[in-house]
Design an enzyme around this catalytic site. Sequence first.
Site, PDB file in Angstrom:
ATOM      1  N   ASN A 164       0.839  -1.211   0.000  1.00  0.00           N
ATOM      2  CA  ASN A 164       0.000   0.000   0.000  1.00  0.00           C
ATOM      3  C   ASN A 164       0.872   1.259   0.000  1.00  0.00           C
ATOM      4  O   ASN A 164       0.694   2.155   0.816  1.00  0.00           O
ATOM      5  CB  ASN A 164      -0.959  -0.002   1.194  1.00  0.00           C
ATOM      6  CG  ASN A 164      -2.060   1.045   1.053  1.00  0.00           C
ATOM      7  OD1 ASN A 164      -2.220   1.649  -0.001  1.00  0.00           O
ATOM      8  ND2 ASN A 164      -2.815   1.263   2.122  1.00  0.00           N
ATOM      9  N   GLU A 210       0.975  -2.955  -5.237  1.00  0.00           N
ATOM     10  CA  GLU A 210       0.523  -1.591  -4.914  1.00  0.00           C
ATOM     11  C   GLU A 210       1.710  -0.733  -4.449  1.00  0.00           C
ATOM     12  O   GLU A 210       1.678  -0.110  -3.388  1.00  0.00           O
ATOM     13  CB  GLU A 210      -0.596  -1.618  -3.869  1.00  0.00           C
ATOM     14  CG  GLU A 210      -1.568  -0.472  -4.046  1.00  0.00           C
ATOM     15  CD  GLU A 210      -2.827  -0.576  -3.192  1.00  0.00           C
ATOM     16  OE1 GLU A 210      -3.594   0.409  -3.204  1.00  0.00           O
ATOM     17  OE2 GLU A 210      -3.052  -1.604  -2.527  1.00  0.00           O
ATOM     18  N   ASP A 246      -2.093 -10.059  -4.490  1.00  0.00           N
ATOM     19  CA  ASP A 246      -3.335  -9.600  -3.885  1.00  0.00           C
ATOM     20  C   ASP A 246      -4.452  -9.827  -4.884  1.00  0.00           C
ATOM     21  O   ASP A 246      -4.536  -9.133  -5.892  1.00  0.00           O
ATOM     22  CB  ASP A 246      -3.198  -8.113  -3.524  1.00  0.00           C
ATOM     23  CG  ASP A 246      -4.485  -7.498  -2.998  1.00  0.00           C
ATOM     24  OD1 ASP A 246      -5.477  -8.239  -2.819  1.00  0.00           O
ATOM     25  OD2 ASP A 246      -4.507  -6.274  -2.777  1.00  0.00           O
ATOM     26  N   ASN A 250      -7.703  -9.595  -4.117  1.00  0.00           N
ATOM     27  CA  ASN A 250      -8.882  -8.813  -3.745  1.00  0.00           C
ATOM     28  C   ASN A 250     -10.156  -9.658  -3.721  1.00  0.00           C
ATOM     29  O   ASN A 250     -11.249  -9.178  -4.018  1.00  0.00           O
ATOM     30  CB  ASN A 250      -9.051  -7.602  -4.677  1.00  0.00           C
ATOM     31  CG  ASN A 250      -8.312  -6.375  -4.176  1.00  0.00           C
ATOM     32  OD1 ASN A 250      -8.482  -5.967  -3.024  1.00  0.00           O
ATOM     33  ND2 ASN A 250      -7.480  -5.789  -5.023  1.00  0.00           N
ATOM     34  N   HIS A 294      -2.302  -4.486   4.609  1.00  0.00           N
ATOM     35  CA  HIS A 294      -2.057  -5.900   4.372  1.00  0.00           C
ATOM     36  C   HIS A 294      -0.880  -6.342   5.229  1.00  0.00           C
ATOM     37  O   HIS A 294      -0.136  -5.519   5.767  1.00  0.00           O
ATOM     38  CB  HIS A 294      -1.687  -6.155   2.907  1.00  0.00           C
ATOM     39  CG  HIS A 294      -2.777  -5.896   1.918  1.00  0.00           C
ATOM     40  ND1 HIS A 294      -3.428  -6.894   1.237  1.00  0.00           N
ATOM     41  CD2 HIS A 294      -3.316  -4.733   1.477  1.00  0.00           C
ATOM     42  CE1 HIS A 294      -4.319  -6.373   0.419  1.00  0.00           C
ATOM     43  NE2 HIS A 294      -4.275  -5.057   0.550  1.00  0.00           N
TER      44      HIS A 294
END
Length: 262
Positions: A16, A42, A155, A157, A252
């Site tokens: 992130n 990300e 990831d 999601n 995360h």
Amino acid sequence: MILKFKTMKIISFNVNGIRSAISKGFFEWLEKNRPDVLCVQEIKAESSQMELNRFEELGYHYVINSAEKKGYSGVATFSLSKPDFVEIGIGNPEFDNEGRLIRTDFGKISVINSYFPSGTMGDVRQDVKMRYLDEIYDYLQKLKEQRPNIILSGDFNICHEEIDISNPQNKKGVSGFLPEERAWITKLLNSGFIDTYRFLNPGVVGYSWWSYRAGARAKNLGWRIDYHMVSLPLKENIKTAFIQADVYMSDHCPIFLEIEPK
């Protein structure tokens, strides 16, 4: 290629924002854990913003796939052995412009690092997510014909089963736990992939993402949306899979896989 490792340790981590993670001890964590392959999602940065010299000092080669939109999305793969082959992107500009995927080959194993789109911003992005699911599924099936030993990390999601999400009864219509998304993971598994964490930890509750809101992480109200999926020919090579839930650099946490190379 002669691999430098007897077992291959792979960590996947949605940071992130890698610059934010670096400010919270990322390099200290990396030096302590020292995975053979690190798949980061990300990153929200371009190569020039990532302090790549520090990765080099720790002995890592790197492949970066940044999004065209600044401060958004993007993936990076770091490895102690230089990959035999690198492929950036999935071959579709709709997703490649968002920096969604990197493939790196090490001997007989292909490691795919992917950041799947989120559908939480509304119907338009949910449609993008569903198109990506179709696209990456087809990509994996074609790749398996030439490269049967695949590790898909990242990831997704998506939570697959009720055990993978807190309070599942309240999430039935929420992106990330929609029936069609969960069915896609089932389809992927049925096509010849293994969810390594669930394979080695049946019945164990473990999450990899928590909302920043309402003290969700302190209450362990989380979602397991980060995965290491491996293709069936690697089933007997799986050694360890766990979640590093005590690492606090992102919403995360890292997920760990140890596998014997082919």
